[in-house]
Motif scaffolding. Structure first.
Motif, short mmCIF file in Angstrom:
data_model
loop_
_atom_site.label_atom_id
_atom_site.label_comp_id
_atom_site.label_asym_id
_atom_site.label_seq_id
_atom_site.Cartn_x
_atom_site.Cartn_y
_atom_site.Cartn_z
N LEU A 8 -6.41 5.42 -0.54
CA LEU A 8 -5.61 4.20 -0.38
C LEU A 8 -6.45 3.08 0.24
CD1 LEU A 8 -2.65 3.17 -0.71
CD2 LEU A 8 -2.34 3.74 1.70
N GLN A 9 -7.29 3.44 1.20
CA GLN A 9 -8.15 2.45 1.84
C GLN A 9 -9.07 1.78 0.82
OE1 GLN A 9 -11.65 3.89 3.59
NE2 GLN A 9 -12.30 1.79 3.21
N ASN B 111 8.97 -3.73 -7.49
CA ASN B 111 7.92 -2.93 -8.13
C ASN B 111 6.57 -3.43 -7.63
OD1 ASN B 111 5.96 -1.86 -10.03
ND2 ASN B 111 7.68 -1.39 -11.37
N TRP B 112 5.72 -2.52 -7.15
CA TRP B 112 4.45 -2.95 -6.57
C TRP B 112 3.55 -3.64 -7.60
CZ3 TRP B 112 -0.10 -1.27 -8.65
CH2 TRP B 112 -0.09 -0.08 -9.39
N LEU C 45 0.80 -1.23 0.00
CA LEU C 45 0.00 0.00 0.00
C LEU C 45 0.84 1.28 0.00
CD1 LEU C 45 -2.98 -0.91 2.39
CD2 LEU C 45 -3.01 -0.68 -0.10
N PRO C 46 1.85 1.41 0.86
CA PRO C 46 2.64 2.65 0.82
C PRO C 46 3.31 2.89 -0.54
CG PRO C 46 3.01 1.50 2.88
CD PRO C 46 2.24 0.56 2.00
N ALA C 47 3.81 1.84 -1.18
CA ALA C 47 4.44 1.99 -2.50
C ALA C 47 3.40 2.43 -3.53
CB ALA C 47 5.09 0.67 -2.92
N ILE C 48 2.18 1.89 -3.45
CA ILE C 48 1.11 2.28 -4.36
C ILE C 48 0.75 3.74 -4.14
CG2 ILE C 48 -1.31 1.91 -4.93
CD1 ILE C 48 -0.90 -1.06 -4.24
N ARG C 49 0.68 4.15 -2.87
CA ARG C 49 0.36 5.54 -2.55
C ARG C 49 1.40 6.49 -3.18
NH1 ARG C 49 -1.38 8.48 2.30
NH2 ARG C 49 -1.15 6.66 3.66
N ALA C 50 2.68 6.14 -3.02
CA ALA C 50 3.75 6.99 -3.54
C ALA C 50 3.74 7.08 -5.06
CB ALA C 50 5.11 6.48 -3.06
N ASP C 51 3.47 5.97 -5.73
CA ASP C 51 3.51 5.93 -7.20
C ASP C 51 2.30 6.60 -7.82
OD1 ASP C 51 4.37 5.38 -9.74
OD2 ASP C 51 3.73 3.30 -9.74
#
Length: 455
Positions: free
Chosen positions: A44-45, A159-160, A30-36
């Motif tokens: 995000l939720q 890579n997410w 999730l954090p990687a997805i948020r950043a990208d």
């Protein structure tokens, strides 16, 4: 069991294993997805909630479709759909496309999961053999979760998008094995094979409104929240009216007269809400407050997967000796303890202080999840096993969505600024959600202790 029966069980376990790693790997990423993709905490939720809403909202339809149109057929067809949309999710370039792909993947899982469970409950006779098969099945789901945490951390570090491509590859392997190993059975031809579309739309809309109301509570006035929740409850009432009048109801209301079935579903809803809420809080705490990597977070939570070993080994012995109800209550009490032990977390808490929470939660999952599945399908007619499985997984996924939404709402409402102290205050306050849900689940399950026959 015959070798073919074992082969069939292993394929079905592979599918629930796939579902487990699918959820676990994405949570860690999730954090990687948020950043990208530049998502907010609320958006995000929805990467997770979109999946569980599609899963929970269409689960009753999927379970009933398996009863009406063939369990093997529904399992194979929707496993193929799951494969395709998982791959498409990995290609998403914007947040809304990823959320949409996750929703469709949830719908696919909503059909194949109860179909797979009902294949087990109709292929093995009720009693010790079926119980053993179901506990192996639930233990495999836990194994998917624990392995998914590690794999998710490793893949997200690269890579997410690999976190979404990996389940697609596994789904292809399972599909290739399922075709020859899941036996064809004579097609069932009920007098009425219609699916209650209006009932499905009504209950799905109700779930979405209820979760939306909880998630937006921290962002809008209380009047709007009350209106959204009231609309969701009104749709549930409408759903009941539709089911009473429908010649082919999605949910035959008479099945809800079973006390053990109702208690199992309520406890499952609350248990899932507590677990998913805690997982969301823990991932944000470890990665966004403590700065841990995806892999470090995965390894920190790996102990929860202890139930992959305990569910098929220890749990059957406890069930044989004490009965399902007592084992379930014991597991839920341990869940309360595990969440409470996480309350003293600070900005510099060492991992050995977190470990008791993780390992006790793994034991709690082993004691509660499998027996809840047994109770929720025990005594149900073969023609409604898909419905019973769909009802149980609807409860699990509805609870997961509410737990995520409630935890997010508390974090957003309580967090004061972006400094460590402010974030920590939000995470600690949000722990009230899993603790309260687990306590309620234990109370619900304990109400049936005196009603279970003595063994």
């Amino acid at each position: 069991m015959t070798p073919r029966a074992w082969g069939m069980l292993l394929v079905l376990c592979g599918a629930i294993f796939l579902e487990g790693i699918n959820v676990a790997m994405l949570n860690v990423a999730l954090p990687a997805i948020r950043a990208d993709l530049g998502l907010t905490t609320g958006e995000l939720q929805w990467v997770i909630s979109a999946y569980v809403l599609g899963y929970g909202g269409f689960m009753l339809v999927g379970g009933r479709a398996a009863d009406l149109f063939g369990r093997r057929r529904m399992f194979l067809a929707w496993l193929a759909v799951f494969l395709v949309v998982s791959a498409l999710g990995g290609m998403a370039g914007e947040g809304w496309t990823l959320i949409a792909a996750r929703f469709v993947a949830g719908v696919a899982a909503a059909v194949m999961t109860p179909a797979g469970l009902s294949i087990i409950t109709t292929s093995f006779p009720e009693g010790p053999q079926r119980n053993r098969a179901l506990l192996v099945y639930s233990g495999t789901a836990a194994g998917g979760f624990s392995l998914g945490l590690v794999l998710g951390g490793l893949l997200a570090a690269v890579n997410w998008r690999l976190v979404l491509f990996a389940p697609a590859v596994l789904a292809l392997v399972i599909l290739a094995l399922a075709v020859p190993l899941i036996p064809k059975t004579p097609a069932e031809r009920p007098a009425d094979r219609r699916v209650d579309v209006w009932g499905a739309l009504t209950i799905t809309a109700a779930i979405m409104l209820l979760v939306l109301g909880v998630e937006r509570a921290a962002h809008v006035e209380i009047g709007w929240t009350a209106a959204i929740v009231a609309a969701g409850l009104a749709l549930i009432a409408l759903f009941v009216v539709i089911e009473r009048r429908s010649p082919a109801p999605l949910l035959r209301l008479g099945i809800l007269r079973s006390g053990p079935l109702v208690r199992a579903n309520l406890a499952g809803l609350l248990f899932a809400g507590a677990f998913f809420g805690f997982q969301f809080i823990a991932v944000l705490y470890l990665q966004e407050l403590r700065g841990w990597s995806s892999l470090e977070t995965s390894l920190a939570m790996l102990a929860i997967g202890a139930d992959a070993v305990l569910a098929p080994t220890l749990t059957p012995r406890l069930v044989d000796r004490f009965g399902n109800a007592k084992v379930i209550v014991g597991g839920l009490v341990l869940a309360v303890l595990s969440y409470a032990l996480f309350l003293p977390i600070g900005t510099d808490t060492v991992y050995p202080a977190m470990f008791p929470t993780m390992i006790i939660l793994g034991v709690a999952f082993a004691l509660a999840y499998g027996p809840l599945t047994i109770v929720a399908t025990e005594g149900v007619e073969e023609s409604e096993q898909g419905l019973a499985g769909g009802l149980l997984y609807t409860s699990f996924q509805f609870g997961a969505a509410l737990g995520l939404a409630a935890s997010t709402a508390v974090i957003v409402a309580v967090t004061d600024g972006s400094d460590p102290a402010g974030l920590l205050g939000g995470y600690r306050a949000a722990l009230a959600v899993p603790i309260a849900a687990a306590v309620l689940a234990a109370v619900v399950s304990a109400s049936g202790l005196r009603k279970e026959p003595v063994r």
